[in-house]
Structures are given as C-alpha cells and as structure tokens.
Design a protein around this motif. Structure first.
Motif, mmCIF file in Angstrom:
data_model
loop_
_atom_site.group_PDB
_atom_site.id
_atom_site.type_symbol
_atom_site.label_atom_id
_atom_site.label_comp_id
_atom_site.label_asym_id
_atom_site.label_seq_id
_atom_site.Cartn_x
_atom_site.Cartn_y
_atom_site.Cartn_z
ATOM 1 N N HIS A 230 4.425 -14.772 14.337
ATOM 2 C CA HIS A 230 4.169 -14.085 13.072
ATOM 3 C C HIS A 230 3.981 -12.586 13.285
ATOM 4 O O HIS A 230 4.522 -11.769 12.520
ATOM 5 C CB HIS A 230 2.948 -14.686 12.382
ATOM 6 C CG HIS A 230 3.206 -16.057 11.835
ATOM 7 N ND1 HIS A 230 2.227 -16.816 11.240
ATOM 8 C CD2 HIS A 230 4.329 -16.815 11.796
ATOM 9 C CE1 HIS A 230 2.737 -17.971 10.853
ATOM 10 N NE2 HIS A 230 4.004 -17.999 11.183
ATOM 11 N N ASN A 261 13.827 -15.524 4.810
ATOM 12 C CA ASN A 261 12.365 -15.568 4.870
ATOM 13 C C ASN A 261 11.841 -14.724 3.717
ATOM 14 O O ASN A 261 11.792 -13.492 3.800
ATOM 15 C CB ASN A 261 11.819 -15.058 6.193
ATOM 16 C CG ASN A 261 10.340 -15.397 6.358
ATOM 17 O OD1 ASN A 261 9.612 -15.513 5.384
ATOM 18 N ND2 ASN A 261 9.893 -15.549 7.593
ATOM 19 N N ALA A 263 8.968 -14.290 2.589
ATOM 20 C CA ALA A 263 7.724 -13.545 2.800
ATOM 21 C C ALA A 263 8.015 -12.055 2.956
ATOM 22 O O ALA A 263 7.122 -11.220 2.764
ATOM 23 C CB ALA A 263 7.010 -14.070 4.044
ATOM 24 N N CYS A 353 0.719 -22.547 0.190
ATOM 25 C CA CYS A 353 1.794 -22.180 -0.734
ATOM 26 C C CYS A 353 1.399 -22.439 -2.184
ATOM 27 O O CYS A 353 1.721 -21.659 -3.077
ATOM 28 C CB CYS A 353 3.070 -22.961 -0.416
ATOM 29 S SG CYS A 353 3.998 -22.361 1.004
ATOM 30 N N CYS A 356 -0.849 -19.647 -3.364
ATOM 31 C CA CYS A 356 -0.468 -18.284 -2.972
ATOM 32 C C CYS A 356 -0.153 -17.426 -4.192
ATOM 33 O O CYS A 356 0.549 -17.861 -5.105
ATOM 34 C CB CYS A 356 0.750 -18.345 -2.050
ATOM 35 S SG CYS A 356 1.375 -16.718 -1.562
ATOM 36 N N CYS A 362 8.342 -15.849 -4.310
ATOM 37 C CA CYS A 362 8.777 -16.412 -3.025
ATOM 38 C C CYS A 362 9.344 -17.821 -3.211
ATOM 39 O O CYS A 362 10.263 -18.226 -2.501
ATOM 40 C CB CYS A 362 7.604 -16.443 -2.050
ATOM 41 S SG CYS A 362 7.907 -17.360 -0.536
ATOM 42 N N ASN A 365 9.410 -20.331 -0.112
ATOM 43 C CA ASN A 365 10.184 -20.044 1.099
ATOM 44 C C ASN A 365 11.086 -21.215 1.480
ATOM 45 O O ASN A 365 11.476 -21.996 0.621
ATOM 46 C CB ASN A 365 9.251 -19.619 2.240
ATOM 47 C CG ASN A 365 9.823 -18.498 3.112
ATOM 48 O OD1 ASN A 365 11.028 -18.315 3.202
ATOM 49 N ND2 ASN A 365 8.940 -17.763 3.747
ATOM 50 N N ASP A 380 6.004 -23.151 4.720
ATOM 51 C CA ASP A 380 7.032 -22.761 5.675
ATOM 52 C C ASP A 380 6.345 -22.196 6.916
ATOM 53 O O ASP A 380 5.584 -21.227 6.821
ATOM 54 C CB ASP A 380 7.937 -21.708 5.045
ATOM 55 C CG ASP A 380 9.077 -21.260 5.930
ATOM 56 O OD1 ASP A 380 9.003 -21.447 7.163
ATOM 57 O OD2 ASP A 380 10.050 -20.703 5.398
ATOM 58 N N CYS A 383 6.317 -18.375 7.487
ATOM 59 C CA CYS A 383 5.609 -17.419 6.628
ATOM 60 C C CYS A 383 4.543 -16.714 7.449
ATOM 61 O O CYS A 383 3.651 -17.354 8.010
ATOM 62 C CB CYS A 383 4.976 -18.117 5.434
ATOM 63 S SG CYS A 383 4.000 -16.975 4.408
ATOM 64 N N TYR A 384 4.600 -15.404 7.512
ATOM 65 C CA TYR A 384 3.727 -14.622 8.382
ATOM 66 C C TYR A 384 2.660 -13.856 7.605
ATOM 67 O O TYR A 384 1.924 -13.035 8.188
ATOM 68 C CB TYR A 384 4.557 -13.649 9.222
ATOM 69 C CG TYR A 384 5.488 -12.769 8.396
ATOM 70 C CD1 TYR A 384 5.052 -11.546 7.887
ATOM 71 C CD2 TYR A 384 6.792 -13.155 8.121
ATOM 72 C CE1 TYR A 384 5.889 -10.734 7.139
ATOM 73 C CE2 TYR A 384 7.635 -12.356 7.381
ATOM 74 C CZ TYR A 384 7.192 -11.152 6.884
ATOM 75 O OH TYR A 384 8.020 -10.354 6.131
#
Length: 391
Positions: A230, A261, A263, A353, A356, A362, A365, A380, A383-384
C-alpha cells in the motif's frame, strides 16, 4: 480509469462533459468515462493466440492456433448487435489481435456501424503496411503494451527483441497518423521504470499512457506476491502525478491515466484538497460523474469463443454466449444473480467498503481482486486508503 492529466492538471472541467449532455453517443472519446448512461465499452478478445509470453497475461494466451474463435460472419453479427445496443467503443484485444487476418475487416465494419474502434496490442507485428491499413479503415487509437525499457520489457514479455519491435510499431502508427499510446502494468518487477516511461513519452512524442495496477487474474494471479504494498502504491501514484505535472508545466502535456484501482480517485482528490482547494471541488464533481469501478455496467468483455464476462479479467464466470443470445440481451438480464449484484454492487460490498465515504465515487473497486483472496464482496486488497482517509 482515473485521468491524472484530466483531474490533477486540469485539462478537463465538469462543464466539458455537461456540454454534451453526458450521453455516450454524443461524448468525445476522452470524456466517455463521465457519461451518465454508462453504455458499455466492450473488449472483444478476438483471438487467444499471441506471439509473446507475457508473465501477467489475463488470457493465458499462447503461440498456437485455437479452433474455437468466432468466425468473421459471427463477428459481424456481434458488431451489429453492439452497434444497435449503443456501445460507443469496441476494443479489439487478444491474445494479440493483429494475428487475426480479418482484424482490419472487422474493425472497418465496426466503424461503418458508428462505433469507435481501438486495439490493444503488443505492437510487435504492426508493420508500415499494417499501420496504413488501420489508418485507412478509421481506427481511433492503438494502445501498445510496454512494461519498461528493453531489458525489463523483454523479460516481462518473454521474448527477446519485443521492446524494439514495439517501438517500431509505435513509429509506424505515428507515421501513418494514428493516435498511439502506451500501456504499462505496475508491479515490483518494473515500478522503477516509470520515470523512463515518461522520458520515452517525451522523447518519442507519444501523446498518451495508461498505467495499470496489477489485477490477480490469468497468469497475473501468480504475481500477487509481486504486487506493490500500500505504501509503495501511494508513492507510485504520487510519482505519476508529479511526472505528469512536470510535462504539463514544460508545455509538453500528455494524457496520463491510471487504471484498475479506483482508490486513485479519492487519493488524487485528497492531495489536491491540500494543494488547490478550488480545483479539488471540480475534481470531486468529475469523480462523481465517473462513478468508479464499472465491471458489469460500463465495461464488458467478449471472449474469442463468444463467452460474455463482466470485464476482461473475470474469465472464470460467464454470463452466456453470444452464439446463443445477443450480447445486448445477456448484458441486461438481471435475472442472472451476479449480473444483478454487479449492477448494484455498492449494496453488496462488506467491511470498510460498506461504510467508506468514497463508495459513491469508487463503487467498491475491483471485485476480482477481492475474490482472488477468497470473498467476492470483501474490500479490495489493493485499496491503499487509510482508515482515517475513508472515515
């Protein structure tokens, strides 16, 4: 797909998409991701055969003939259905699409039906003659995969000489007047090559590059251990933004995107919120229009044998075959349980998620990456964003 140059460098404003009514049929290609009707861009893997041996190939392509590919006639029936359904773009992929002798005929037919035709290729087989043919039939774009400079790329692609052959393919496209861009899949093996890719964009005057986050599918499933951490992903996205801005400020702007991605969208917004709050407001509006992951909605895939998938990475789950039912019927049939859930995936994601604050931009993701770790609807793993950033 997150447009770094569009969002971070301000080459697109919310009003640009609104001017066209945000309908797929009316939007120019660089604004399609902001459409509100989300007619699917369709990836058609027209062949499984490929002359290279890429370590991350989602199609498990091989350099041998396969007997189960759709015929030219079946392909045209498919294209008729896609055009009538309102598909704005058909992306011919593979394997290596230029291996199929009827690629120009199929692409020309797609263009004649009002669709934009593009190809995703390793570029090694695009001769001057092929490039002229692709130009003459009205091809909109050629995306050529390069995953580093010569040594790294050729190891990644599994064939010595692939890098130089791809560069020649790029030159042939440019000489023929076709818009061409690069495709780069990020992993531990080649992440340090990204500055060299930007130098290549500048030196060779290539207008576009897409940087793909690794998806754990096909042979790419064997590379999970080689994905970035991440923290490394955050640093890499920062680097891509920095290098994009540097070229923009030099008066040599390029269209730069990150892919697979979502994110990246909130991450870019949060960075802009510190640097340029006014621009950040516009970026948030564009991200809301983009709506994040579009598997099963705004992106779909048809395999060489006619099977229909949610995207090009989800090859283990077919919704049906176009030999039995048209794509348009398969795509809109929400009696199929997974198709229904993908079209409303924000209701089904779990864990962080589900709560979030970025879920609407998103859409949870990539579900394929989550499934690769055991649960289709879990967060996912790529996700960082930190807990602080999503709360």
């Amino acid at each position: 797909m997150i447009g770094i140059s569009k969002l971070y460098c301000g080459t697109v404003e919310p009003s640009d998409a609104l001017r066209y009514g945000r309908m797929s049929s009316r939007l120019p290609s660089h604004l399609l991701q902001f459409s509100k009707d989300k007619r699917p861009v369709v990836v058609w893997n027209i062949t499984r055969r490929c002359n290279l041996k890429c370590v991350h190939c989602y199609a498990h392509a091989k350099d041998l003939s396969f007997e189960n590919e759709l015929s030219t006639k079946e392909g045209k029936i498919l294209l008729d259905d896609l055009a009538q359904f309102g598909v704005p773009v058909i992306l011919f992929s593979g394997g290596e699409p230029t291996i199929r002798k009827d690629l120009p005929e199929l692409a020309a037919y797609a263009v004649s039906k009002g669709m934009r035709a593009v190809i995703s290729t390793n570029g090694t087989l695009i001769s001057q003659k092929m490039a002229r043919i692709l130009k003459d039939i009205g091809l909109s774009y050629v995306g050529i995969s390069i995953d580093g400079m010569e040594e790294i790329n050729d190891r990644f692609r599994g064939v010595k000489g692939a890098f130089n052959a791809a560069l020649q393919g790029i030159k042939n496209c440019k000489d023929a007047g076709i818009k061409v861009g690069l495709r780069f899949t990020i992993n531990q093996f080649n992440v340090n090559e990204i500055p060299n890719i930007f130098k290549l964009l500048e030196d060779v005057d290539i207008p576009r590059a897409c940087f793909y986050h690794l998806v754990y599918a096909g042979r790419g499933a064997d590379l999970i251990k080689d994905d970035l951490s991440h923290d490394e992903t955050r640093s890499t996205v920062d680097l891509i933004m920095d290098l994009t801005k540097r070229l923009h400020d030099k008066g040599k702007p390029k269209e730069i995107l990150t892919v697979d991605n979502h994110a990246d969208g909130p991450y870019l917004y949060l960075r802009l919120l510190k640097e340029n709050p006014e621009r950040a407001k516009d970026v948030l509006e564009l991200l809301k229009m983009n709506e994040g992951n579009s598997s099963g909605i705004g992106i779909g895939c048809i395999s060489w044998d006619g099977e229909v998938y949610a995207d090009q990475f989800w090859r283990h789950y077919s919704f049906g075959n176009i030999k039995k039912r048209p794509f348009s019927q398969i795509w809109t049939d929400t009696s199929e349980p997974l198709m229904k859930k993908l079209k409303e995936k924000k209701k089904h994601v779990t864990g962080k998620c589900a709560t979030c604050r970025w879920l609407d931009i998103c859409a949870g993701n990539f579900r394929v990456r989550a499934e690769a770790l055991g649960d289709l609807w879990m967060p996912d793993p790529a996700c960082y964003l930190t807990d602080e950033e999503i709360s």
